[in-house]
Design a protein around this motif. Structure first.
Motif, PDB file in Angstrom:
ATOM      1  N   MET A  30       0.914  -0.736  -0.085  1.00 27.40           N
ATOM      2  CA  MET A  30      -0.211   0.027  -0.028  1.00 27.40           C
ATOM      3  C   MET A  30       1.005   1.290  -0.141  1.00 27.40           C
ATOM      4  O   MET A  30       1.758   0.795   0.886  1.00 27.40           O
ATOM      5  N   SER A  31       0.186   2.838  -0.743  1.00 30.70           N
ATOM      6  CA  SER A  31       1.720   3.521  -0.543  1.00 30.70           C
ATOM      7  C   SER A  31       1.369   4.332   0.678  1.00 30.70           C
ATOM      8  O   SER A  31      -0.241   4.510   0.746  1.00 30.70           O
ATOM      9  N   ASN A  32       1.963   4.840   0.732  1.00 31.32           N
ATOM     10  CA  ASN A  32       2.018   6.018   1.900  1.00 31.32           C
ATOM     11  C   ASN A  32       0.176   7.291   1.716  1.00 31.32           C
ATOM     12  O   ASN A  32      -0.037   6.872   2.410  1.00 31.32           O
ATOM     13  N   ALA A  65      -2.402   5.949  -0.573  1.00 34.03           N
ATOM     14  CA  ALA A  65      -3.378   5.108  -0.106  1.00 34.03           C
ATOM     15  C   ALA A  65      -3.664   4.926   2.048  1.00 34.03           C
ATOM     16  O   ALA A  65      -4.321   5.134   2.414  1.00 34.03           O
ATOM     17  N   GLU A  66      -2.715   5.268   2.532  1.00 33.92           N
ATOM     18  CA  GLU A  66      -1.872   4.402   4.000  1.00 33.92           C
ATOM     19  C   GLU A  66      -2.806   5.885   4.889  1.00 33.92           C
ATOM     20  O   GLU A  66      -3.376   5.571   5.424  1.00 33.92           O
ATOM     21  N   SER A  67      -2.391   6.975   4.664  1.00 37.12           N
ATOM     22  CA  SER A  67      -2.835   8.018   4.816  1.00 37.12           C
ATOM     23  C   SER A  67      -3.791   8.783   4.892  1.00 37.12           C
ATOM     24  O   SER A  67      -4.452   8.854   5.665  1.00 37.12           O
ATOM     25  N   ARG A 109      -6.622   6.493   4.328  1.00 36.48           N
ATOM     26  CA  ARG A 109      -7.594   5.546   4.789  1.00 36.48           C
ATOM     27  C   ARG A 109      -7.202   5.878   6.525  1.00 36.48           C
ATOM     28  O   ARG A 109      -8.094   6.239   7.647  1.00 36.48           O
ATOM     29  N   ASP A 110      -6.000   6.251   6.769  1.00 35.77           N
ATOM     30  CA  ASP A 110      -6.313   6.951   8.200  1.00 35.77           C
ATOM     31  C   ASP A 110      -7.105   7.905   8.523  1.00 35.77           C
ATOM     32  O   ASP A 110      -7.537   8.003   9.608  1.00 35.77           O
TER      33      ASP A 110
END
Length: 520
Positions: free
Chosen positions: A1-3, A5-7, A9-10
């Motif tokens: 997961m790219s940063n 996409a992760e950011s 989501r968070d």
């Protein structure tokens, strides 16, 4: 997961949980705001209010961009937010780059009070900034760090940009070229990458040769940094005589430095430590690797890293290594590494801390930075640097054998004399050059080249070439004890960089010696 996409989501989960204060830290304001707007645009939040404040536009509705009030000051925006948090539930206010929130001051405490009002009525404050928030604010909520685009995200940016200009200008890049370009542009903001691509389009065509030129744009973006400098390469520096085993090993590693390893557990090659006799091609190998692999070469000067204040050296090294990661893919050259990381007589502890920091980076970095470190006095290096797994391999560069000297003589003769040497002359020079390092052979033939330049090729006599070699005094004769000590260490503890067969004829194999097996 790219940063990203992760950011995303968070941030989405924090908004859903109605966390009272959410810090979004990023140096890319436009990209961070795109993420915030993407979260706000979720269908389940269609009825929830979102406002955004910037210094240029004041307070506006995030979705419609309509002004929320006439007062465009930060104080006015905070007063508006306080009214909303008091009078309605689930309101969200985004503040973009507000001032003075990194320490304990009036502004920070004002925002802390707003966060408590928001918490009482399920509201949220989102602060988009490129600096850390005061710890008192951090404790009231959660934070998201949006890093620069990784290679996968940068590839999508490149493909989308080129697709928009397809048919406008000729575009010669293939999918593989776009992936290589993405690797080169990792470490720069998305906006900078788009500016670079726009510059390529503006010149009228996007050519395949433009991929290698992207390293120059990264140089301009990062500018000068203490201890790290770009080394300009010349085509002649791609040629290295001898070092047969090392060159074969590097050809295999080149496949991994360019391979797409996303779906594997493999990591890009770490690099190589070259130890051995001075003047035998260790430093030249770094230039040859970068030239042959078509990667930029950066030299890390550990002497320039050293500072006079406590912690300054460590900070400079950390900054230099982080920048090297951003400049990837590249070759990082550390010449005579023992001069910066020996530390045997260092009473301050600086060298030990630098070693620890360097080893941590060497172990944990996953960027395509191929490290070429050279050492003439490997005995002064800390043992933990020589442990298997730090570098991909430890090679010993010995004095060239007759076959290697023949290759080196031919290479430098053609370069400096601009002629092909006769086989008879080469045979005599191979015999005269016993004990010569590659640098000794180059120096002798450079002197011959000077003679040809001054008096013409017709003035050159074989006797002059032979006399020049005969008058050259190599280090192996002026300081034989030191050279033999270096060779004794390398024969037992490192893989020979030259021909394995040549090493085998020098004597019986000693216990514990490592041998490279190719094609395993």
């Amino acid at each position: 997961m790219s940063n990203y996409a992760e950011s995303l989501r968070d941030l989405d989960s924090y908004i859903s949980a109605r966390v009272p204060i959410i810090g979004v830290r990023s140096i890319e304001q436009i990209r961070a705001l795109r993420m915030v707007k993407q979260v706000a645009a979720a269908p389940r939040r269609a009825g929830l209010p979102f406002w955004i404040f910037t210094r240029a536009t004041g307070l506006r509705d995030l979705r419609t961009n309509a002004p929320a009030q006439e007062d465009r000051s930060l104080t006015g925006a905070m007063d508006f937010a306080a009214q909303q948090f008091t009078s309605r539930a689930q309101a969200t206010v985004i503040f973009v780059d507000p001032e003075n929130l990194s320490d304990d001051n009036t502004a920070s405490r004002h925002v802390a009070e707003l966060a408590r009002l928001a918490d009482a009525n399920s509201g949220s404050i989102v602060i988009v900034t490129d600096t850390p928030l005061w710890s008192g604010l951090e404790r009231l909520g959660m934070s998201v760090t949006l890093d620069l685009p990784d290679a996968a995200e940068m590839y999508d940016v490149i493909v989308e940009f080129l697709r928009d200009h397809q048919g406008v200008v000729p575009i010669a890049w293939t999918g593989q070229d776009a992936r290589r370009a993405a690797e080169f542009l990792v470490g720069v903001p998305e906006g900078t990458a788009i500016n670079v691509l726009a510059t390529l389009v503006a010149k009228g065509a996007v050519e395949r040769s433009d991929v290698e030129n992207l390293a120059e744009y990264k140089d301009k973006h990062f500018g000068a940094l203490t201890g790290l400098e770009r080394v300009k390469l010349r085509p002649a520096e791609a040629a290295v005589g001898g070092l047969t085993s090392l060159r074969a090993w590097l050809r295999r590693k080149h496949q991994f430095i360019t391979a797409d390893l996303r779906d594997s557990e493999l990591r890009p090659p770490r690099g190589v430590l070259l130890v051995g006799v001075p003047g035998c091609g260790k430093s030249l190998s770094a230039k040859a690797i970068a030239t042959e692999w078509r990667l930029p070469l950066y030299r890390l000067d550990l002497g320039a890293i050293m500072g006079q204040y406590f912690g300054q050296s460590e900070n400079r090294l950390r900054e230099a290594l982080e920048t090297a990661d951003r400049l990837a893919p590249c070759v990082l050259w550390i010449d005579e590494i023992e001069k910066g990381l020996a530390g045997q007589n260092d009473s301050t502890g600086v060298s030990r801390r630098l070693i620890g920091q360097f080893l941590f980076w060497l172990q944990e970095s996953r960027h395509r930075v191929f490290l070429v470190a050279t050492s003439n006095d490997v005995r002064s290096l800390p043992p933990e640097l020589l442990r298997k797994g730090r570098f991909d391999e430890l090679f010993f560069v010995d004095l060239p054998d007759p076959e290697d000297r023949q290759e080196i003589i031919g290479m430098y003769y053609r370069r400096y004399v601009r002629q092909e040497p006769s086989p008879e002359l080469v045979d005599k020079l191979v015999g005269l050059s016993e004990g010569f390092a590659g640098a000794d052979i180059e120096a002798a033939l450079h002197e011959v080249g000077e003679q040809v330049y001054l008096n013409g090729a017709e003035s050159l006599r074989p006797e002059f070439v032979l006399d020049t070699f005969g008058n050259t005094m190599p280090l192996s004769r002026t300081n034989p004890e030191q050279i033999e000590e270096i060779r004794g260490w390398g024969r037992d503890r490192a893989v020979p960089a030259g021909r394995p067969a040549a090493a085998a004829t020098a004597g019986a194999r000693r216990p514990g010696r490592r041998v490279v097996v190719f094609g395993d």
